[in-house]
Write a protein that holds these residues in place. Structure first.
Motif, PDB file in Angstrom:
ATOM      1  N   ALA A 197       0.827  -1.209   0.000  1.00  9.88           N
ATOM      2  CA  ALA A 197       0.000   0.000   0.000  1.00  9.88           C
ATOM      3  C   ALA A 197       0.859   1.256   0.000  1.00  9.88           C
ATOM      4  O   ALA A 197       0.513   2.265  -0.630  1.00  9.88           O
ATOM      5  CB  ALA A 197      -0.928  -0.007   1.220  1.00  9.88           C
ATOM      6  N   GLU A 198       1.987   1.204   0.680  1.00  5.81           N
ATOM      7  CA  GLU A 198       2.912   2.344   0.680  1.00  5.81           C
ATOM      8  C   GLU A 198       3.413   2.634  -0.736  1.00  5.81           C
ATOM      9  O   GLU A 198       3.433   3.791  -1.184  1.00  5.81           O
ATOM     10  CB  GLU A 198       4.094   2.051   1.599  1.00  5.81           C
ATOM     11  N   ARG A 199       3.825   1.589  -1.459  1.00  2.00           N
ATOM     12  CA  ARG A 199       4.326   1.785  -2.830  1.00  2.00           C
ATOM     13  C   ARG A 199       3.248   2.389  -3.725  1.00  2.00           C
ATOM     14  O   ARG A 199       3.517   3.289  -4.523  1.00  2.00           O
ATOM     15  CB  ARG A 199       4.813   0.455  -3.397  1.00  2.00           C
ATOM     16  N   THR A 200       2.021   1.884  -3.596  1.00  2.00           N
ATOM     17  CA  THR A 200       0.926   2.385  -4.428  1.00  2.00           C
ATOM     18  C   THR A 200       0.633   3.848  -4.118  1.00  2.00           C
ATOM     19  O   THR A 200       0.437   4.665  -5.024  1.00  2.00           O
ATOM     20  CB  THR A 200      -0.335   1.536  -4.213  1.00  2.00           C
ATOM     21  N   ALA A 201       0.607   4.186  -2.841  1.00  2.00           N
ATOM     22  CA  ALA A 201       0.348   5.579  -2.465  1.00  2.00           C
ATOM     23  C   ALA A 201       1.435   6.503  -2.999  1.00  2.00           C
ATOM     24  O   ALA A 201       1.143   7.590  -3.515  1.00  2.00           O
ATOM     25  CB  ALA A 201       0.249   5.687  -0.940  1.00  2.00           C
ATOM     26  N   LEU A 249       2.392   5.033   6.047  1.00  2.00           N
ATOM     27  CA  LEU A 249       2.463   3.585   5.850  1.00  2.00           C
ATOM     28  C   LEU A 249       3.889   3.069   6.034  1.00  2.00           C
ATOM     29  O   LEU A 249       4.100   1.959   6.536  1.00  2.00           O
ATOM     30  CB  LEU A 249       1.937   3.229   4.466  1.00  2.00           C
ATOM     31  N   HIS A 250       4.871   3.849   5.630  1.00  6.51           N
ATOM     32  CA  HIS A 250       6.268   3.437   5.826  1.00  6.51           C
ATOM     33  C   HIS A 250       6.555   3.245   7.320  1.00  6.51           C
ATOM     34  O   HIS A 250       7.222   2.276   7.716  1.00  6.51           O
ATOM     35  CB  HIS A 250       7.208   4.492   5.241  1.00  6.51           C
ATOM     36  N   THR A 251       6.041   4.146   8.126  1.00  7.60           N
ATOM     37  CA  THR A 251       6.210   4.012   9.576  1.00  7.60           C
ATOM     38  C   THR A 251       5.467   2.791  10.108  1.00  7.60           C
ATOM     39  O   THR A 251       5.985   2.049  10.961  1.00  7.60           O
ATOM     40  CB  THR A 251       5.708   5.281  10.282  1.00  7.60           C
ATOM     41  N   ALA A 296      -4.696  -7.222  11.115  1.00 10.80           N
ATOM     42  CA  ALA A 296      -5.378  -7.010   9.835  1.00 10.80           C
ATOM     43  C   ALA A 296      -4.965  -5.658   9.282  1.00 10.80           C
ATOM     44  O   ALA A 296      -4.664  -4.732  10.038  1.00 10.80           O
ATOM     45  CB  ALA A 296      -6.894  -7.078  10.023  1.00 10.80           C
ATOM     46  N   PHE A 297      -4.974  -5.558   7.954  1.00 13.70           N
ATOM     47  CA  PHE A 297      -4.692  -4.285   7.296  1.00 13.70           C
ATOM     48  C   PHE A 297      -5.316  -4.300   5.912  1.00 13.70           C
ATOM     49  O   PHE A 297      -5.244  -5.278   5.174  1.00 13.70           O
ATOM     50  CB  PHE A 297      -3.189  -4.027   7.153  1.00 13.70           C
ATOM     51  N   ASP A 298      -5.934  -3.164   5.565  1.00  8.22           N
ATOM     52  CA  ASP A 298      -6.482  -2.953   4.224  1.00  8.22           C
ATOM     53  C   ASP A 298      -6.370  -1.456   3.943  1.00  8.22           C
ATOM     54  O   ASP A 298      -6.963  -0.640   4.647  1.00  8.22           O
ATOM     55  CB  ASP A 298      -7.940  -3.412   4.161  1.00  8.22           C
ATOM     56  N   GLY A 299      -5.594  -1.078   2.937  1.00  7.65           N
ATOM     57  CA  GLY A 299      -5.368   0.328   2.645  1.00  7.65           C
ATOM     58  C   GLY A 299      -6.460   0.990   1.841  1.00  7.65           C
ATOM     59  O   GLY A 299      -6.408   2.202   1.619  1.00  7.65           O
ATOM     60  N   ARG A 300      -7.470   0.251   1.426  1.00  8.29           N
ATOM     61  CA  ARG A 300      -8.529   0.807   0.586  1.00  8.29           C
ATOM     62  C   ARG A 300      -9.584   1.538   1.422  1.00  8.29           C
ATOM     63  O   ARG A 300      -9.695   1.333   2.617  1.00  8.29           O
ATOM     64  CB  ARG A 300      -9.193  -0.323  -0.213  1.00  8.29           C
ATOM     65  N   GLY A 357     -13.077   7.260  17.373  1.00  8.03           N
ATOM     66  CA  GLY A 357     -14.173   8.064  16.867  1.00  8.03           C
ATOM     67  C   GLY A 357     -13.801   8.773  15.585  1.00  8.03           C
ATOM     68  O   GLY A 357     -13.025   8.260  14.765  1.00  8.03           O
ATOM     69  N   ALA A 358     -14.321   9.969  15.418  1.00  2.21           N
ATOM     70  CA  ALA A 358     -14.169  10.701  14.163  1.00  2.21           C
ATOM     71  C   ALA A 358     -12.719  11.077  13.892  1.00  2.21           C
ATOM     72  O   ALA A 358     -11.885  11.137  14.793  1.00  2.21           O
ATOM     73  CB  ALA A 358     -15.038  11.954  14.197  1.00  2.21           C
ATOM     74  N   ASP A 359     -12.434  11.292  12.616  1.00  3.33           N
ATOM     75  CA  ASP A 359     -11.150  11.843  12.158  1.00  3.33           C
ATOM     76  C   ASP A 359      -9.963  10.908  12.397  1.00  3.33           C
ATOM     77  O   ASP A 359      -8.829  11.374  12.517  1.00  3.33           O
ATOM     78  CB  ASP A 359     -10.871  13.203  12.833  1.00  3.33           C
ATOM     79  N   THR A 360     -10.202   9.627  12.481  1.00  4.21           N
ATOM     80  CA  THR A 360      -9.105   8.663  12.614  1.00  4.21           C
ATOM     81  C   THR A 360      -8.978   7.901  11.304  1.00  4.21           C
ATOM     82  O   THR A 360      -9.937   7.280  10.845  1.00  4.21           O
ATOM     83  CB  THR A 360      -9.370   7.676  13.762  1.00  4.21           C
ATOM     84  N   ASP A 361      -7.802   7.990  10.688  1.00  2.00           N
ATOM     85  CA  ASP A 361      -7.552   7.286   9.440  1.00  2.00           C
ATOM     86  C   ASP A 361      -6.064   6.979   9.346  1.00  2.00           C
ATOM     87  O   ASP A 361      -5.306   7.233  10.293  1.00  2.00           O
ATOM     88  CB  ASP A 361      -8.052   8.082   8.236  1.00  2.00           C
ATOM     89  N   LEU A 362      -5.632   6.445   8.228  1.00  2.00           N
ATOM     90  CA  LEU A 362      -4.230   6.063   8.093  1.00  2.00           C
ATOM     91  C   LEU A 362      -3.297   7.267   8.112  1.00  2.00           C
ATOM     92  O   LEU A 362      -2.181   7.188   8.618  1.00  2.00           O
ATOM     93  CB  LEU A 362      -4.025   5.251   6.809  1.00  2.00           C
TER      94      LEU A 362
END
Length: 392
Positions: A91-95, A107-109, A119-123, A147-152
């Motif tokens: 997912a890091e390479r694609t991003a 994602l590198h971190t 589990a992990f899914d970057g989509r 809650g809100a505003d949490t993402d990768l």
């Protein structure tokens, strides 16, 4: 006749009519506010377009977790962690290829050594479940539901809270003497469960139960798998802000021992009994948390909207009428519950380990030695929950 001055106009309205007007004014203001908010939410829900996403490849199938033996489970978890690390790197390479450099750095971190993802899914904004601690041997498992505003892109903040909680759960010299609350191996694990697309603060999605209803089956399945591989562990869901709506929707049938709602806007249920869970339900809110000023309403949305039919989440979980057991959450703000050394972090850790929080309400009677009633695994008995279990 002389024209009335402002003072004259005010003083002329007296008696029963003035009293009736005063009583009606707050209701009218609430009704007007509700109408404005409903309109503001309803319009974006009509034909709302999803924001552009950072692309990511589909994750590969994950190695199964099939055993409860700590030694064998540790080996299976190592294989799972290796597979998810490969998925994070892909997912890091694609991003990076698509110019999403902030996502790529995050994602590198996340793919670094010592990181353990179940589990992990970057989509679709990203999904992840990260373990802090030794899950194979854990007898106290905390699942953080954000809650809100949490993402990768903003995942580091979420992980910092998980690490702070794990540190607070580690035994101290004061815990060296065995008690009913500290019996067992005393091995904690914290799992940061970013298992759904969280809404943005103030968005239409953050004011309705739609995202929570979508997330609930995944959370229920996740906890069920934890129970299968660690059948004797005490499992606690720690549900922050909109995450408390997710936990409430997932509560029925989820094999957790305790559900903690903190910084909560409400659950979408009138009371704790509506969650239909055997788990002990706790609630806390910090004095400086802005969410305490959110109206605790449930209003019908117009029929032309799609998705959930109501706006708002109803009864405040810290209201005694809700029926949750309450704990002290200090004077911090909405994002301070897991701050190292804080009152709420200390009390959350005590709940996770099956101990009574400090300064909690409705404290059950202690025994002659001052201990709270818990069973041999640290789970609350009916005396500690304050009620007999109900069918899920």
């Amino acid at each position: 006749m002389m024209p009335l001055t402002r003072t004259d106009r005010t003083t002329r309205i007296t008696g029963p009519a003035a009293a009736r007007a005063e009583r009606r004014a707050p209701r009218l203001r609430r009704a007007l506010l509700a109408a404005c908010v409903t309109a503001a939410v309803a319009l974006p829900l009509v034909g709302a377009a999803r924001p552009a996403e950072v692309p990511a490849p589909a994750p590969p199938p994950l190695p199964a977790l099939t055993t409860t033996s700590p030694r064998d489970l540790a080996a299976q978890l190592d294989a799972r962690y290796a597979a998810t690390r490969t998925a994070v790197t892909a997912a890091e390479r694609t991003a990076d290829t698509h110019g999403a450099h902030q996502r790529a750095r995050a994602l590198h971190t996340m793919a670094g050594p010592g990181r353990h993802f179940l589990a992990f899914d970057g989509r679709d904004g990203g999904r992840a479940a990260e373990v802090v601690g030794d899950l194979a041997r854990a007898d106290r498992i905390a699942v953080l539901v954000p809650g809100a505003d949490t993402d990768l892109d903003r995942y580091a903040r979420f992980r910092s809270g998980a690490r702070a909680l794990h540190h607070a759960l580690r035994p101290t010299p004061r815990d060296s003497l065995p008690t009913p609350a500290t019996s067992g191996t005393g091995t904690p694990a914290v799992i940061g469960w970013l298992g759904y697309r969280t809404p943005a603060t103030g968005s239409a999605a953050s004011l309705t139960t739609g995202r929570a209803e979508q997330a609930a089956p995944a959370l229920r399945a996740f906890v069920t798998e934890l129970r299968r591989i660690r059948p004797d562990a005490r499992i606690t869901l720690l549900c922050h802000s909109y995450g408390s709506v997710v936990c409430a929707r997932a509560a029925a049938g989820t094999p957790a021992d305790a559900i903690v709602l903190y910084g909560s806007p409400g659950t979408g249920f009138d009371d704790a009994a509506g969650l239909r869970t055997r788990a002990a339900v706790w609630a806390g809110r910090a004095d400086g948390d802005w969410i305490g000023g959110v109206p605790h309403l449930r209003l019908p949305l117009p029929p032309f909207t799609t998705g959930p039919g109501e706006l708002g989440f109803g009864t405040d979980p810290v209201d005694p009428a809700f029926g949750a057991r309450r704990f002290a959450a200090g004077g911090g703000g909405h994002s301070d519950y897991l701050a190292p050394g804080s009152v709420p972090l200390r009390n959350l850790a005590r709940i996770v380990t099956g101990r009574q929080p400090t300064d909690s309400s409705d404290r059950p009677p202690a025994d002659a030695a001052g201990r709270q009633p818990v069973d041999a695994t640290g789970r609350e008995s009916a005396d500690v929950t304050g009620r007999e279990p109900t069918d899920a």
